[in-house]
Design a protein around this motif. Structure first.
Motif, short mmCIF file in Angstrom:
data_model
loop_
_atom_site.label_atom_id
_atom_site.label_comp_id
_atom_site.label_asym_id
_atom_site.label_seq_id
_atom_site.Cartn_x
_atom_site.Cartn_y
_atom_site.Cartn_z
N PRO A 266 0.49 -0.12 -6.93
CA PRO A 266 0.54 1.19 -6.29
C PRO A 266 1.77 1.98 -6.74
CG PRO A 266 1.15 -0.52 -4.73
CD PRO A 266 0.70 -1.21 -5.99
N VAL A 267 1.64 3.30 -6.74
CA VAL A 267 2.70 4.19 -7.20
C VAL A 267 3.33 4.91 -6.02
CG1 VAL A 267 3.19 6.26 -8.59
CG2 VAL A 267 1.61 4.52 -9.45
N VAL A 268 4.65 5.05 -6.09
CA VAL A 268 5.43 5.82 -5.13
C VAL A 268 6.20 6.87 -5.93
CG1 VAL A 268 7.33 5.75 -3.47
CG2 VAL A 268 5.72 3.86 -3.59
N PHE A 269 6.16 8.12 -5.49
CA PHE A 269 6.93 9.17 -6.15
C PHE A 269 8.23 9.37 -5.37
CE2 PHE A 269 2.60 10.01 -7.50
CZ PHE A 269 2.78 10.23 -8.86
N ALA A 270 9.36 9.38 -6.10
CA ALA A 270 10.67 9.51 -5.45
C ALA A 270 11.60 10.35 -6.32
CB ALA A 270 11.28 8.12 -5.23
N SER A 271 12.54 10.99 -5.65
CA SER A 271 13.59 11.74 -6.34
C SER A 271 14.94 11.19 -5.89
CB SER A 271 13.49 13.23 -6.02
OG SER A 271 13.91 13.49 -4.70
N THR B 111 0.83 -1.20 0.00
CA THR B 111 0.00 0.00 0.00
C THR B 111 0.87 1.25 0.00
OG1 THR B 111 -0.15 -0.07 2.42
CG2 THR B 111 -1.96 -1.06 1.18
N SER B 112 0.41 2.24 -0.76
CA SER B 112 1.02 3.57 -0.76
C SER B 112 -0.13 4.57 -0.77
CB SER B 112 1.91 3.76 -1.99
OG SER B 112 1.14 3.98 -3.15
N ASP B 113 0.19 5.84 -0.80
CA ASP B 113 -0.86 6.86 -0.85
C ASP B 113 -1.71 6.76 -2.11
OD1 ASP B 113 -0.12 7.88 1.61
OD2 ASP B 113 1.19 9.41 0.76
N GLN C 265 9.11 4.20 2.91
CA GLN C 265 8.47 2.98 3.37
C GLN C 265 7.17 2.76 2.62
OE1 GLN C 265 8.27 3.49 7.68
NE2 GLN C 265 10.00 2.08 7.85
N LEU C 266 6.91 1.50 2.33
CA LEU C 266 5.71 1.06 1.64
C LEU C 266 4.97 0.14 2.60
CD1 LEU C 266 4.57 1.28 -1.30
CD2 LEU C 266 5.82 -0.79 -1.82
N GLY C 267 3.66 0.32 2.75
CA GLY C 267 2.88 -0.54 3.63
C GLY C 267 2.85 -1.97 3.11
N LEU C 268 2.88 -2.94 4.01
CA LEU C 268 2.86 -4.35 3.64
C LEU C 268 1.91 -5.10 4.57
CD1 LEU C 268 4.16 -6.83 2.10
CD2 LEU C 268 5.75 -6.96 4.00
N ASP C 269 0.86 -5.68 3.99
CA ASP C 269 -0.05 -6.55 4.73
C ASP C 269 0.21 -7.97 4.27
OD1 ASP C 269 -1.32 -4.42 6.07
OD2 ASP C 269 -2.65 -4.08 4.37
N ALA C 270 0.52 -8.85 5.21
CA ALA C 270 0.80 -10.26 4.91
C ALA C 270 -0.29 -11.13 5.53
CB ALA C 270 2.17 -10.64 5.47
N MET C 271 -0.82 -12.06 4.73
CA MET C 271 -1.91 -12.91 5.19
C MET C 271 -1.62 -14.39 4.90
SD MET C 271 -4.52 -10.18 3.65
CE MET C 271 -3.15 -9.67 2.65
N ASP C 272 -2.03 -15.23 5.85
CA ASP C 272 -1.99 -16.68 5.70
C ASP C 272 -0.58 -17.26 5.55
OD1 ASP C 272 -4.79 -16.77 5.90
OD2 ASP C 272 -4.99 -16.31 3.77
N SER D 135 5.76 -2.66 7.33
CA SER D 135 6.20 -1.87 6.18
C SER D 135 7.48 -2.47 5.62
CB SER D 135 6.43 -0.40 6.57
OG SER D 135 7.45 -0.31 7.54
N VAL D 136 7.78 -2.11 4.40
CA VAL D 136 9.01 -2.56 3.76
C VAL D 136 9.78 -1.29 3.37
CG1 VAL D 136 7.96 -2.79 1.46
CG2 VAL D 136 9.99 -4.09 2.01
N ASP D 137 11.09 -1.32 3.63
CA ASP D 137 11.94 -0.17 3.32
C ASP D 137 12.41 -0.22 1.88
OD1 ASP D 137 11.72 0.68 5.94
OD2 ASP D 137 13.60 -0.27 6.58
N LEU D 138 12.15 0.87 1.16
CA LEU D 138 12.64 1.01 -0.21
C LEU D 138 13.86 1.93 -0.14
CD1 LEU D 138 9.21 1.58 -2.01
CD2 LEU D 138 10.37 -0.58 -1.48
N ASP D 139 15.00 1.39 -0.49
CA ASP D 139 16.28 2.04 -0.28
C ASP D 139 16.86 2.52 -1.61
OD1 ASP D 139 18.96 2.60 0.31
OD2 ASP D 139 19.15 0.93 1.70
N GLN D 140 17.23 3.80 -1.68
CA GLN D 140 17.82 4.37 -2.89
C GLN D 140 19.11 3.63 -3.27
OE1 GLN D 140 17.42 6.09 -5.80
NE2 GLN D 140 16.85 7.95 -4.73
#
Length: 174
Positions: free
Chosen positions: A81-86, A69-71, A93-100, A128-133
């Motif tokens: 989902p889209v993330v805007f980055a420079s 999940t992102s905004d 951070q990107l939201g992460l829901d894990a099931m089962d 959440s999961v870290d997105l690292d440049q």
């Protein structure tokens, strides 16, 4: 020479010396900054090595599911989902829901088939999961987050017991 002339001469000489020293330091700082930028560009250009290799020839397995999940929304129903980055963004951070997932096993998180971290997921886990440049997770384009569980928590020799993935897209921030 009178005292006033000597004072002016000493002041002028001191000002000249300080001016030259300041210019020398400024050039030194520019060279250091250029070196830092080149080093950063090299580290982004190199593909990082994975601590644990991504398993080959696997398909969705085990019934587990993740939703990113992102905004802009979520990856439910195959959405991306889209993330805007420079280039100034170091970490997002990107939201992460894990099931089962099998809560008795470690879950190995890979981004673009490069190991990122381990976590413990159960029936329903939100994190959440870290997105690292530096690792290339924030380069424009579509990226894949994969979660794998292995027999005996052994990513090198254990068979894959659970595997699922979801995608996110990075777009350049204006």
């Amino acid at each position: 020479m009178n005292k006033i002339a000597k004072g002016l001469l000493v002041t002028a000489l001191a000002t000249s010396v300080l001016g030259v020293a300041a210019c020398g330091n400024q050039n030194s700082d520019n060279k250091t900054e250029d070196t830092k930028q080149a080093s950063t560009q090299e580290s982004v250009a190199k593909k990082p090595e994975s601590k644990y290799p991504f398993p080959s020839d696997i398909t969705n397995n085990g019934g587990a599911k993740i939703v990113l999940t992102s905004d802009s929304g979520s990856s439910e129903n195959g959405n991306v989902p889209v993330v805007f980055a420079s280039s100034d963004d170091i970490l997002i951070q990107l939201g992460l829901d894990a099931m089962d997932f099998d809560g008795s096993k470690q879950s190995f998180i890979y981004i673009d088939k490069i190991f990122s971290e381990t976590n413990q997921f159960g029936e329903e886990t939100s994190t959440s999961v870290d997105l690292d440049q530096e690792m290339g997770h924030l380069k424009p384009g579509v990226h894949t987050v994969s979660i794998v569980q292995f027999e005996n928590d052994d990513p090198e020799k254990g068979a894959v017991t659970t595997y699922t993935q979801a995608k996110y897209e990075v777009k350049e921030k204006k």
